[in-house]
Design an enzyme around this catalytic site. Structure first.
Site, short mmCIF file in Angstrom:
data_model
loop_
_atom_site.label_atom_id
_atom_site.label_comp_id
_atom_site.label_asym_id
_atom_site.label_seq_id
_atom_site.Cartn_x
_atom_site.Cartn_y
_atom_site.Cartn_z
N CYS A 113 0.82 -1.23 0.00
CA CYS A 113 0.00 0.00 0.00
C CYS A 113 0.84 1.27 0.00
O CYS A 113 0.34 2.35 -0.29
CB CYS A 113 -0.95 0.00 1.19
SG CYS A 113 -1.91 -1.51 1.30
N HIS A 253 -3.44 6.79 2.62
CA HIS A 253 -3.83 5.48 2.12
C HIS A 253 -5.13 5.08 2.81
O HIS A 253 -5.27 5.23 4.02
CB HIS A 253 -2.75 4.45 2.41
CG HIS A 253 -3.22 3.05 2.21
ND1 HIS A 253 -3.81 2.66 1.01
CD2 HIS A 253 -3.26 1.97 3.02
CE1 HIS A 253 -4.17 1.39 1.12
NE2 HIS A 253 -3.85 0.96 2.33
N ASN A 283 -10.18 -0.74 0.17
CA ASN A 283 -8.72 -0.57 0.19
C ASN A 283 -8.18 -1.01 -1.18
O ASN A 283 -8.24 -2.18 -1.53
CB ASN A 283 -8.14 -1.43 1.31
CG ASN A 283 -6.63 -1.36 1.41
OD1 ASN A 283 -5.96 -0.86 0.51
ND2 ASN A 283 -6.09 -1.89 2.49
N1 COA Z 1 -18.06 -9.82 8.81
C1 COA Z 1 -18.52 -10.11 10.03
N2 COA Z 1 -17.71 -10.42 11.06
C2 COA Z 1 -16.38 -10.44 10.82
C3 COA Z 1 -15.84 -10.14 9.56
C4 COA Z 1 -16.75 -9.85 8.53
N3 COA Z 1 -16.35 -9.55 7.28
N4 COA Z 1 -14.50 -10.24 9.63
C5 COA Z 1 -14.20 -10.56 10.91
N5 COA Z 1 -15.33 -10.68 11.63
C6 COA Z 1 -15.49 -11.01 13.04
C7 COA Z 1 -14.30 -11.79 13.58
O1 COA Z 1 -14.46 -13.16 13.32
C8 COA Z 1 -14.38 -11.48 15.06
O2 COA Z 1 -15.35 -12.31 15.63
P1 COA Z 1 -15.15 -12.92 17.11
O3 COA Z 1 -15.06 -11.72 18.02
O4 COA Z 1 -16.37 -13.72 17.30
O5 COA Z 1 -13.87 -13.70 17.04
C9 COA Z 1 -14.95 -10.05 15.10
O6 COA Z 1 -15.51 -9.82 13.80
C10 COA Z 1 -13.92 -8.99 15.41
O7 COA Z 1 -12.80 -9.19 14.61
P2 COA Z 1 -11.54 -8.26 14.70
O8 COA Z 1 -10.50 -8.74 13.74
O9 COA Z 1 -11.13 -8.05 16.13
O10 COA Z 1 -12.17 -6.88 14.18
P3 COA Z 1 -11.53 -5.45 14.12
O11 COA Z 1 -12.37 -4.48 14.81
O12 COA Z 1 -10.06 -5.44 14.41
O13 COA Z 1 -11.67 -5.11 12.56
C11 COA Z 1 -10.31 -5.07 10.58
C12 COA Z 1 -11.02 -5.94 11.61
C13 COA Z 1 -9.56 -5.99 9.63
C14 COA Z 1 -11.36 -4.30 9.81
C15 COA Z 1 -9.35 -4.08 11.27
O14 COA Z 1 -8.56 -4.77 12.22
C16 COA Z 1 -8.44 -3.38 10.31
O15 COA Z 1 -8.86 -2.61 9.48
N6 COA Z 1 -7.12 -3.57 10.44
C17 COA Z 1 -6.13 -2.95 9.62
C18 COA Z 1 -6.12 -3.59 8.30
C19 COA Z 1 -5.18 -2.95 7.37
O16 COA Z 1 -4.83 -1.82 7.50
N7 COA Z 1 -4.80 -3.74 6.40
C20 COA Z 1 -4.06 -3.41 5.28
C21 COA Z 1 -2.85 -2.64 5.51
S1 COA Z 1 -2.78 -1.57 4.19
#
Ligand code: COA
Length: 326
Positions: A113, A253, A283
């Site tokens: 990214c 980004h 993204n």
């Molecule tokens: N729909 C529904 N539930 C989902 C899901 C989806 N698409 N994806 C994950 N979940 C669930 C998980 O299974 C988890 O369930 P559990 O609590 O029963 O285990 C719950 O949602 C929470 O997951 P978590 O990973 O803690 O969520 P979060 O608040 O951290 O959000 C992201 C997840 C990926 C959106 C977030 O962490 C993020 O944006 N991170 C940075 C990513 C990033 O920048 N990536 C690229 C770099 S450029």
């Protein structure tokens, strides 16, 4: 001293739009979860026959037109991508004949990214050194083809698109004031593709275990993203003897709207000054900054003379910042 300027910009997104409701039909997810956790409402998805270099070519042509330059004027082609047409050759090489740039140097940048900011920084050096007059920098990504459509933790986050810029020794405004690049490979496994390279060559087993798709530890990335983007911005501002009050626009980004809200707070930049379009594109990795930048230029938010901060974070891990006086 030669100056380097962003002389023209162009973007492209595929026609097909996929909404959160479309994901709901094929995956255990909800529009509510996706919007609340990420800010994303829809994303563009490439047509089956399209490849990354096609999208990059469309964006590059528009950037050349915007800059008023022709094929003969371009000295170097750089493509930033984490979703290449093939592992070999580079996507820049696939793009080159489509752009009529045969014989000109062409290479890819693998900085996920952060690729667009890395690419503009490399172009900046070539122009300022006097070696080249016009460098075409493309960020092109077809991430929907690189992720497992059964892995809800990542597939709903990503989208396809491309953006390009001509970095030139000529032109009105768009002056690149400075940049800072960073990487820390000890965090490589936070966002990676386990199989398909020399570390784990492709076999039936790697395919069955779905190891050739993107794998991400989103939670851990989230915290590092906010801190590293804030730190690299402060480092760059200090180097340029600028205050964060001198930044008119932040074009970050677009990974998650909550990451951007936390970043704005840390930088003490008003939220209205952050360009955000993640809700419509998801993204798009190396394409996200030019896509957001182009939008803010065309709706007249960004004016000539404004100082614009590009700041990014991605797999590698990589992170970077660059300031342009538009
Ligand atoms: N729909 C529904 N539930 C989902 C899901 C989806 N698409 N994806 C994950 N979940 C669930 C998980 O299974 C988890 O369930 P559990 O609590 O029963 O285990 C719950 O949602 C929470 O997951 P978590 O990973 O803690 O969520 P979060 O608040 O951290 O959000 C992201 C997840 C990926 C959106 C977030 O962490 C993020 O944006 N991170 C940075 C990513 C990033 O920048 N990536 C690229 C770099 S450029």
């Amino acid at each position: 001293m030669i100056e380097a300027k962003i002389r023209g910009l162009g973007t492209y997104v595929p026609e097909r739009v996929m909404t959160n409701a479309d994901w709901e039909k094929i995956l255990d997810t909800t529009d509510e979860w996706i919007v609340q956790r990420t800010g994303i409402r829809e994303r563009h998805v490439a047509a089956p026959k399209e490849v990354t270099s096609d999208m990059g070519t469309h964006a590059a042509r528009r950037a050349m037109e915007d800059a008023g330059v022709s094929e003969e004027d371009i000295d170097l082609l750089i493509c930033a991508t984490a979703s290449p047409d093939t592992l070999l050759p580079s996507t820049a090489c696939w793009m080159q004949p489509k752009l009529g740039l045969e014989g000109k140097p062409a290479f890819d940048i693998s900085a996920a990214c952060s690729g667009f900011v890395y690419g503009i920084t490399v172009a900046d050096q070539f122009v300022k050194s006097g070696q080249y007059n016009n460098v075409l920098v493309v960020g092109a990504e077809m991430l929907t083809r690189m992720v497992d459509w059964q892995d809800r933790s990542i597939c709903v986050l990503l989208g396809d698109g491309a953006g390009a810029a001509v970095v030139s020794s000529q032109g009105e405004g768009g002056r690149i004031l400075g940049s800072r690049l960073h990487a820390d490979g000890t965090y490589g496994e936070l966002l990676w593709i386990p199989a398909g390279g020399t570390r784990m060559p492709p076999t039936l087993e790697t395919v069955e275990k779905r190891l050739h798709y993107y794998t991400m530890r989103g939670n851990e990335l989230f915290k590092i993203a906010v801190k590293s983007m804030a730190d690299v911005t402060k480092e760059l501002l200090e180097g340029l003897a600028m205050d964060s009050g001198a930044i008119d626009w932040v074009v970050p980004h677009q990974a998650n709207v909550r990451i951007l809200q936390a970043l704005a707070k840390r930088l003490r930049v008003p939220w209205e000054r952050v360009v955000v379009n993640i809700e419509r594109y998801g993204n798009t990795s190396a394409a996200s900054i030019p896509l957001a930048f182009d939008e803010a230029l065309h709706d007249d938010r960004i004016k000539r003379g404004d100082n614009i901060l590009f700041v990014s974070f991605g797999g590698g891990l990589t992170w970077s910042a660059l300031i342009v006086e538009w």
